[in-house]
Design a protein around this motif. Structure first.
Motif, PDB file in Angstrom:
ATOM      1  N   VAL A 152       0.844  -1.188   0.000  1.00 55.93           N
ATOM      2  CA  VAL A 152       0.000   0.000   0.000  1.00 55.93           C
ATOM      3  C   VAL A 152       0.880   1.238   0.000  1.00 55.93           C
ATOM      4  N   MET A 153       0.830   1.959  -1.105  1.00 52.29           N
ATOM      5  CA  MET A 153       1.678   3.127  -1.270  1.00 52.29           C
ATOM      6  C   MET A 153       0.811   4.378  -1.416  1.00 52.29           C
ATOM      7  N   ALA A 154      -0.253   4.426  -0.633  1.00 48.67           N
ATOM      8  CA  ALA A 154      -1.162   5.570  -0.666  1.00 48.67           C
ATOM      9  C   ALA A 154      -1.619   5.875   0.754  1.00 48.67           C
ATOM     10  N   ASP A 155      -2.185   7.066   0.916  1.00 49.30           N
ATOM     11  CA  ASP A 155      -2.587   7.495   2.250  1.00 49.30           C
ATOM     12  C   ASP A 155      -3.795   8.420   2.147  1.00 49.30           C
ATOM     13  N   ILE A 156      -4.626   8.438   3.188  1.00 47.04           N
ATOM     14  CA  ILE A 156      -5.744   9.376   3.237  1.00 47.04           C
ATOM     15  C   ILE A 156      -5.271  10.695   3.834  1.00 47.04           C
ATOM     16  N   LYS A 157      -5.415  11.745   3.067  1.00 43.27           N
ATOM     17  CA  LYS A 157      -5.044  13.074   3.546  1.00 43.27           C
ATOM     18  C   LYS A 157      -6.206  13.741   4.280  1.00 43.27           C
ATOM     19  N   ARG A 158      -7.421  13.417   3.845  1.00 45.77           N
ATOM     20  CA  ARG A 158      -8.583  14.050   4.447  1.00 45.77           C
ATOM     21  C   ARG A 158      -9.819  13.199   4.175  1.00 45.77           C
ATOM     22  N   LEU A 159     -10.718  13.138   5.139  1.00 45.41           N
ATOM     23  CA  LEU A 159     -11.978  12.429   4.962  1.00 45.41           C
ATOM     24  C   LEU A 159     -13.064  13.164   5.732  1.00 45.41           C
ATOM     25  N   ILE A 182      -7.051  11.109  -1.438  1.00 42.94           N
ATOM     26  CA  ILE A 182      -6.075  10.022  -1.381  1.00 42.94           C
ATOM     27  C   ILE A 182      -4.794  10.470  -2.071  1.00 42.94           C
ATOM     28  N   ALA A 183      -3.668  10.279  -1.391  1.00 40.32           N
ATOM     29  CA  ALA A 183      -2.368  10.730  -1.906  1.00 40.32           C
ATOM     30  C   ALA A 183      -1.452   9.550  -2.195  1.00 40.32           C
ATOM     31  N   ALA A 184      -0.698   9.659  -3.283  1.00 40.47           N
ATOM     32  CA  ALA A 184       0.305   8.648  -3.636  1.00 40.47           C
ATOM     33  C   ALA A 184       1.217   9.234  -4.705  1.00 40.47           C
ATOM     34  N   LYS A 185       2.222   8.466  -5.091  1.00 44.07           N
ATOM     35  CA  LYS A 185       3.174   8.943  -6.088  1.00 44.07           C
ATOM     36  C   LYS A 185       2.599   8.901  -7.501  1.00 44.07           C
ATOM     37  N   SER A 186       1.646   8.016  -7.745  1.00 45.94           N
ATOM     38  CA  SER A 186       1.098   7.886  -9.100  1.00 45.94           C
ATOM     39  C   SER A 186      -0.406   7.684  -9.046  1.00 45.94           C
ATOM     40  N   ILE A 219      -5.608   4.816  -7.388  1.00 45.64           N
ATOM     41  CA  ILE A 219      -6.782   4.046  -7.796  1.00 45.64           C
ATOM     42  C   ILE A 219      -6.784   2.661  -7.152  1.00 45.64           C
ATOM     43  N   ASN A 220      -5.633   2.004  -7.121  1.00 44.18           N
ATOM     44  CA  ASN A 220      -5.557   0.635  -6.610  1.00 44.18           C
ATOM     45  C   ASN A 220      -5.821   0.533  -5.115  1.00 44.18           C
ATOM     46  N   ASN A 221      -5.626   1.612  -4.391  1.00 44.62           N
ATOM     47  CA  ASN A 221      -5.755   1.542  -2.937  1.00 44.62           C
ATOM     48  C   ASN A 221      -6.892   2.372  -2.362  1.00 44.62           C
ATOM     49  N   ALA A 222      -7.565   3.140  -3.199  1.00 42.55           N
ATOM     50  CA  ALA A 222      -8.583   4.066  -2.701  1.00 42.55           C
ATOM     51  C   ALA A 222      -9.693   3.362  -1.938  1.00 42.55           C
ATOM     52  N   GLY A 228       5.468  17.754 -11.788  1.00 44.06           N
ATOM     53  CA  GLY A 228       6.259  16.567 -11.466  1.00 44.06           C
ATOM     54  C   GLY A 228       6.435  16.366  -9.975  1.00 44.06           C
ATOM     55  N   ALA A 229       5.409  16.725  -9.211  1.00 41.22           N
ATOM     56  CA  ALA A 229       5.478  16.607  -7.751  1.00 41.22           C
ATOM     57  C   ALA A 229       5.632  15.155  -7.326  1.00 41.22           C
ATOM     58  N   ASP A 230       6.214  14.960  -6.155  1.00 38.53           N
ATOM     59  CA  ASP A 230       6.422  13.618  -5.620  1.00 38.53           C
ATOM     60  C   ASP A 230       5.114  12.966  -5.194  1.00 38.53           C
ATOM     61  N   GLU A 231       4.085  13.774  -4.977  1.00 39.29           N
ATOM     62  CA  GLU A 231       2.827  13.245  -4.479  1.00 39.29           C
ATOM     63  C   GLU A 231       1.644  13.880  -5.209  1.00 39.29           C
ATOM     64  N   LEU A 232       0.737  13.023  -5.690  1.00 31.98           N
ATOM     65  CA  LEU A 232      -0.514  13.480  -6.292  1.00 31.98           C
ATOM     66  C   LEU A 232      -1.641  13.241  -5.302  1.00 31.98           C
ATOM     67  N   ILE A 233      -2.678  14.069  -5.372  1.00 32.95           N
ATOM     68  CA  ILE A 233      -3.837  13.886  -4.506  1.00 32.95           C
ATOM     69  C   ILE A 233      -5.096  13.861  -5.366  1.00 32.95           C
ATOM     70  N   LEU A 234      -5.847  12.785  -5.248  1.00 38.77           N
ATOM     71  CA  LEU A 234      -7.084  12.641  -6.007  1.00 38.77           C
ATOM     72  C   LEU A 234      -8.250  12.580  -5.021  1.00 38.77           C
ATOM     73  N   ASP A 235      -9.293  13.344  -5.316  1.00 34.48           N
ATOM     74  CA  ASP A 235     -10.475  13.361  -4.461  1.00 34.48           C
ATOM     75  C   ASP A 235     -11.442  12.264  -4.890  1.00 34.48           C
ATOM     76  N   PHE A 236     -12.115  11.655  -3.904  1.00 30.77           N
ATOM     77  CA  PHE A 236     -13.116  10.624  -4.173  1.00 30.77           C
ATOM     78  C   PHE A 236     -14.404  10.943  -3.441  1.00 30.77           C
ATOM     79  N   HIS A 237     -15.532  10.621  -4.060  1.00 36.23           N
ATOM     80  CA  HIS A 237     -16.830  10.691  -3.414  1.00 36.23           C
ATOM     81  C   HIS A 237     -17.443   9.298  -3.479  1.00 36.23           C
TER      82      HIS A 237
END
Length: 306
Positions: free
Chosen positions: A131-138, A239-243, A248-251, A289-298
């Motif tokens: 698991v290479m992702a993390d929750i930044k906010r919920l 959800i934040a991760a490098k890619s 998507i795989n861990n959300a 080219g940031a080290d971390e991307l953040i994608l929002d999910f509903h």
């Protein structure tokens, strides 16, 4: 963690009678439509449910052959193959050799053993290496009905990635921009990816729509589709991760686990998952080219009854 405990119960159920898998029992055990649960199983175990069952059956058939208790034809019939030729093709795909050539060494190298939720090498865990992702906010929000306007995978018969390409290349984003006075919550968003109809484990969802949110009643442009998203309680996660793939795989695992901890549960009767591509948290970071991307999910959810 509830989602992992639930998956262990499913695996235990499968192992009780791997020859005769009852998908209805799995749906009843999890409380989740089987098509959707198959996707969840893939996220958690890094193998589809159908592949796991097939590989477990072939592994057990190999054990029978190594004991030399029955012929290849008898083993093939016992494990549900119409003839020895079909069995040989499937067997060779997993073990690289035909049934007659199986050895203990080859078996140990290619066998699929029961997945255990206590073994970190066999599944995704929040603290594990996979698991290479993390929750930044919920947070949780009560919403009104909105109209999603966009283009659908059902119309174009393409993958989700290709659908995004069509959205930009054919100027559908510009068409929607003309309706910007009716936007709902699109101030920092280039587009939404809405996914539903989880019919099986072969894809993320039978329906994928790329578009934007509008006020109900907004006219739907020619060549596009509209869908009312019913109001209610939604879980809004970042959800934040490098890619993007890691996100998507861990959300689902991250969100469903945290939702449970917060006293909520995802609403599976009309389940969807929505990817919310913001300018500030996703697009600008991707361009820089940031080290971390953040994608929002509903995702739709409900407060658990005490």
């Amino acid at each position: 963690m509830e989602v992992l405990n639930q998956t262990q119960k499913v695996i235990d159920l499968l192992e009780e009678d791997i020859k005769n898998v009852d998908y209805g029992k799995i749906a009843k055990l999890t409380g989740i439509p089987i098509g959707l649960y198959q996707r969840i199983f893939t996220y958690i175990c890094n193998i589809s449910l159908s592949s796991y069952v097939r590989r477990r059956r072939l592994t057990l058939s190999a054990e029978m052959l190594l004991r030399k208790e029955e012929s290849i034809t008898q083993v093939a019939m016992e494990w549900g193959y119409e003839n020895s030729s079909a069995f040989t093709r499937a067997f060779k795909e997993q073990f690289t050799v035909p049934p007659a050539c199986i050895t203990r060494e080859i078996y140990l190298k290619h066998a699929t053993f029961p997945i255990s939720m206590t073994n970190r090498d066999t599944y995704y865990v929040l603290e594990g290496k996979r698991v290479m992702a993390d929750i930044k906010r919920l947070e949780y929000e009560e919403t009104e009905d909105v109209l999603l306007i966009g283009i659908s995978s059902r119309d174009y018969k393409v993958t989700t990635k290709e659908l995004w390409g069509i959205f930009w290349e054919q100027g559908f984003d510009k068409v929607l921009h003309e309706l910007r006075d009716n936007y709902v919550g699109m101030e920092d968003c280039i587009g939404l990816g809405y996914m539903t109809d989880f019919a099986d484990d072969t894809g993320l969802g039978k329906t994928y729509i790329v578009g934007k949110y509008f006020k109900v009643g907004t006219p739907i442009p020619k060549g596009m589709t509209g869908k009312i998203i019913k109001g209610g309680t939604i879980a809004k996660a970042q959800i934040a991760a490098k890619s993007l793939d890691e996100i998507i795989n861990n959300a689902y695992i991250l969100i469903s686990s945290m939702v449970q901890k917060n006293g909520y549960s995802l609403l599976y009767d009309d389940f969807y998952w929505l990817e919310f591509y913001t300018v500030s948290r996703f697009c600008e970071r991707l361009e820089q080219g940031a080290d971390e991307l953040i994608l929002d999910f509903h995702m739709p959810c409900m407060k658990q009854k005490i």
